[in-house]
Write a protein that holds these residues in place. Sequence first.
Motif, short mmCIF file in Angstrom:
data_model
loop_
_atom_site.label_atom_id
_atom_site.label_comp_id
_atom_site.label_asym_id
_atom_site.label_seq_id
_atom_site.Cartn_x
_atom_site.Cartn_y
_atom_site.Cartn_z
N TRP A 185 11.14 6.59 13.66
CA TRP A 185 11.11 8.05 13.44
C TRP A 185 12.46 8.54 12.94
O TRP A 185 12.54 9.49 12.15
N LEU A 186 13.54 7.91 13.41
CA LEU A 186 14.87 8.34 12.99
C LEU A 186 15.00 8.31 11.47
O LEU A 186 15.67 9.17 10.88
N ALA A 187 14.38 7.32 10.82
CA ALA A 187 14.48 7.22 9.37
C ALA A 187 13.85 8.43 8.68
O ALA A 187 14.33 8.87 7.63
N LEU B 107 0.83 -1.21 0.00
CA LEU B 107 0.00 0.00 0.00
C LEU B 107 0.86 1.26 0.00
O LEU B 107 0.50 2.26 -0.62
N VAL B 108 2.01 1.18 0.65
CA VAL B 108 2.93 2.32 0.65
C VAL B 108 3.45 2.59 -0.76
O VAL B 108 3.59 3.74 -1.17
N THR B 109 3.74 1.52 -1.52
CA THR B 109 4.19 1.74 -2.90
C THR B 109 3.13 2.46 -3.72
O THR B 109 3.45 3.35 -4.52
N LEU C 133 16.81 13.56 -0.63
CA LEU C 133 15.38 13.77 -0.84
C LEU C 133 15.07 15.25 -1.06
O LEU C 133 14.30 15.61 -1.96
N ILE C 134 15.66 16.11 -0.26
CA ILE C 134 15.42 17.55 -0.40
C ILE C 134 15.92 18.05 -1.75
O ILE C 134 15.24 18.81 -2.44
N ILE D 144 12.47 4.97 3.27
CA ILE D 144 12.14 5.41 4.63
C ILE D 144 10.92 4.65 5.16
O ILE D 144 10.90 4.19 6.31
N ALA D 145 9.90 4.48 4.31
CA ALA D 145 8.71 3.75 4.73
C ALA D 145 9.03 2.29 5.01
O ALA D 145 8.50 1.71 5.97
N ALA D 146 9.88 1.68 4.20
CA ALA D 146 10.24 0.28 4.41
C ALA D 146 10.97 0.10 5.73
O ALA D 146 10.73 -0.86 6.47
#
Length: 318
Positions: free
Chosen positions: A250-252, A18-20, A271-272, A290-292
């Motif tokens: 959260w660190l990720a 679902l994140v993908t 990313l920025i 990051i989500a993984a």
Amino acid sequence: MTRLIVKRLLVSLVVLWLVTLLVFVATLLLPGDPARAILGQQATPERIAALQHQLHLDEPVWQRYLTWLGGLFTGDLGTSTSTQGPVTALLSDRVSASVVLLVLAAVIATPLGLALGTWSAIRRGRATDQAVSGVSLVIAALPEFVIGVALIVLFATTVFKVLPSVTLSPPGEPVWQQPGQLVLPVATLVLVVTPYITRMMRATMNEVLDSGYVEMARLKGIRERTVLLRHALPHAVGPVAQVVALQLAWLAGGVVVVEFLFRYPGIGQALIDAVGKRDVAVVQAVTLLIAAVYIVVNLLADVIGILADPRVRTEALR
């Protein structure tokens, strides 16, 4: 218990899928045309059309998603539009730099938070307990960029001037070759994460120390150290593991702000930069990574909670 762990694993895989979908749709909703953003406003329609074809932007959305999803299984994260090279090559050094930062922060913050929480619970109501609770509450209320700026002012630019305020490694040089530049980013992440672990560990240990089985162990004459290590800590680690996982996960994501603040060459800075350049492939890869990490860390926390907490094991075996 094995069935419970397998169930958590399957749920995590579904969440990751679902994140993908969410990541892919979110990049589609970014304003503007990526091809025009790359070529500039003066680009001719022919050049824009050629670049759209090169980036597969002229294909149906579902086909682009399946192509991208298939590439994930083979390790192909796409091609960066800013470097015209593979995303994996662009992110390889940055991932290793971020891993160093996250591992150092986790290795320091986790035992420190557990130790402070346990010590505070053992000395409940005393001055040390009140000091630990008060300081952790104040630090927990501060955003990570405020803590980072305060450390820069204190140790880099104004007061002591003993540490670099930004990362000084040239491109291609591993960040750990200059350990001094890691101190402030790691300290920022540790100060952000540790208070939450400390407060949760203190609350859980207080509850466990007031429980009947701990009181019974004390009445049997068992040494206090044995009571803490064999009866109290195993019951406290399970619930705290969830909080530890949330903080480490959260660190990720929180590393993005810290890396930007210290100009650290990790995935947060990548990313920025990618968002500013409309480099969709890099944005997708970093966001999914990051989500993984978030999902995997939470899965490990569930497993640790199941294995560490006797109450959960008993419930799973019923």
